[in-house]
Design an enzyme around this catalytic site. Sequence first.
Site, short mmCIF file in Angstrom:
data_model
loop_
_atom_site.label_atom_id
_atom_site.label_comp_id
_atom_site.label_asym_id
_atom_site.label_seq_id
_atom_site.Cartn_x
_atom_site.Cartn_y
_atom_site.Cartn_z
N LYS A 1 -86.76 -44.38 -45.21
CA LYS A 1 -85.94 -44.10 -44.01
C LYS A 1 -85.38 -42.68 -44.05
CE LYS A 1 -84.57 -48.93 -43.46
NZ LYS A 1 -85.25 -49.41 -42.26
N CYS B 1 -83.62 -57.41 -37.25
CA CYS B 1 -83.25 -58.04 -38.53
C CYS B 1 -81.74 -58.10 -38.71
CB CYS B 1 -83.88 -57.33 -39.72
SG CYS B 1 -85.65 -57.38 -39.73
N1 PLP Z 1 -80.01 -52.45 -44.33
C1 PLP Z 1 -80.10 -51.79 -43.17
C2 PLP Z 1 -78.86 -51.37 -42.45
C3 PLP Z 1 -81.36 -51.50 -42.63
O1 PLP Z 1 -81.45 -50.85 -41.47
C4 PLP Z 1 -82.51 -51.91 -43.33
C5 PLP Z 1 -83.84 -51.69 -42.76
O2 PLP Z 1 -84.01 -51.54 -41.57
C6 PLP Z 1 -82.36 -52.56 -44.55
C7 PLP Z 1 -81.09 -52.83 -45.02
C8 PLP Z 1 -83.54 -52.98 -45.36
O3 PLP Z 1 -84.25 -51.87 -45.82
P1 PLP Z 1 -85.64 -52.03 -46.55
O4 PLP Z 1 -86.50 -52.82 -45.62
O5 PLP Z 1 -86.13 -50.63 -46.72
O6 PLP Z 1 -85.40 -52.72 -47.83
#
Ligand code: PLP
Length: 415
Positions: A231, A371
């Site tokens: 990200k 999500c």
């Molecule tokens: N937390 C937040 C606020 C997110 O936006 C995301 C992914 O969109 C995650 C956690 C999870 O990240 P990852 O899928 O890279 O583990």
Amino acid sequence: MIDKKKLNYIRKQFPIFNKKIFDNKNLVYFDNASTTQKPYSVIKSIEKYYKNINSNVHRGSHYISNLSTLKIEKSRKIIQKFINASYNHEIIFTKGTTDSINLIALGIKKYIKQDDIIIISQMEHHSNIIPWQNLCKETKSKLEVLPLDKNYNINLSLLDYLLEKKKEKVKIISLVHISNVIGLENNIKKIINKAHKNNTLVLIDGAQSLSHTNINVKKFDIDFYVFSSHKIYGPTGLGILYGKEKLLKKISPIQFGGGMVKNFSFNLNKIEYEDLPLILEPGTPNISSIISFSESIKFINKIGINNIKEYENKLLKYALYKLSKIDNIFLYGKNIIKYPIISFNIKNYHPFDIGMILDKYGIAVRTGNHCAQPFVKFINKKGTIRISLSFYNTYEEIDYLYNKLLKSIKILSKI
Ligand code: PLP
């Protein structure tokens, strides 16, 4: 400052923007909160590793293995500096934000007793909810969810109440720094101060932060800070768990294997493990991603985080201004969005239908619940359309989105 010339230069660094994606269209990428695009320097660094020094780390006695080891450890230092951690061994390599949160939730299990309390908020990504639900189930502790008020701010009354009444039972608060649904920033300093007065630990989910702003884990006195390389213009499959040294030393490993053992014994209790960070990093790490992530950090530092903030803020304002001209649009939290993540809906049309039509014009947006169902359901049961911007986006792209949104509405109104 990011002016037209600089923007042109920046965009040239991203191969994906310099080619046609499909139907002879250029990509208009507004899904940066899901993942960001990668500059040449990151891609080349991955290629360079596999072409020149592909080897395992921390265990070879040969030249390229030593070089790979040096490079991942150099990356660790660059990441340490990026977030201002005290020591490089406070940086633990994981698979992503999700993996980092799971490591903490499982790694602190032995300290959590029946009726203890874990606090999260209604604003969290599922990755910062389900690991805690599981911990609570296994330990018979209780998950408390701080609710949002009508302006989408976390209501801290429940937090104050729990800290005052339940005191040492409140073991950890796990909160998002910047929401992935709407670019709101939580006042983490205030919450950390409250928590620390009660000796409660705080984990901050920084998945959406470091592409838009800087963080100083020492200044904010953060106990655990987690984020994902992909990200922040880096490769997928790499996450960072930052933790204060004294706390990481208390975390139990949740996976076991090679790389973490100093002296092996068939008597499990007699195995002598490596010190931090290796004790929490068993198995072969994601070497190419770790090395190339340092190139993302260099890329961001070269542009300058203040320039990024300034430009993204202008883009955000412009996007809100254009979108608010559309009839029957709901722009959630319009007046309080701080970072360029916008969620909206258009009356009578399903977000998914709009997203599908925009896609036909080469515009990538995200639709649905992102999500983060507890938050998105609070906003709108059907989900939202989300555009999340980056410093490589342009005013022209926002104009294009505006025109194609109007077109989408026209098309759907005829169905
Ligand atoms: N937390 C937040 C606020 C997110 O936006 C995301 C992914 O969109 C995650 C956690 C999870 O990240 P990852 O899928 O890279 O583990």
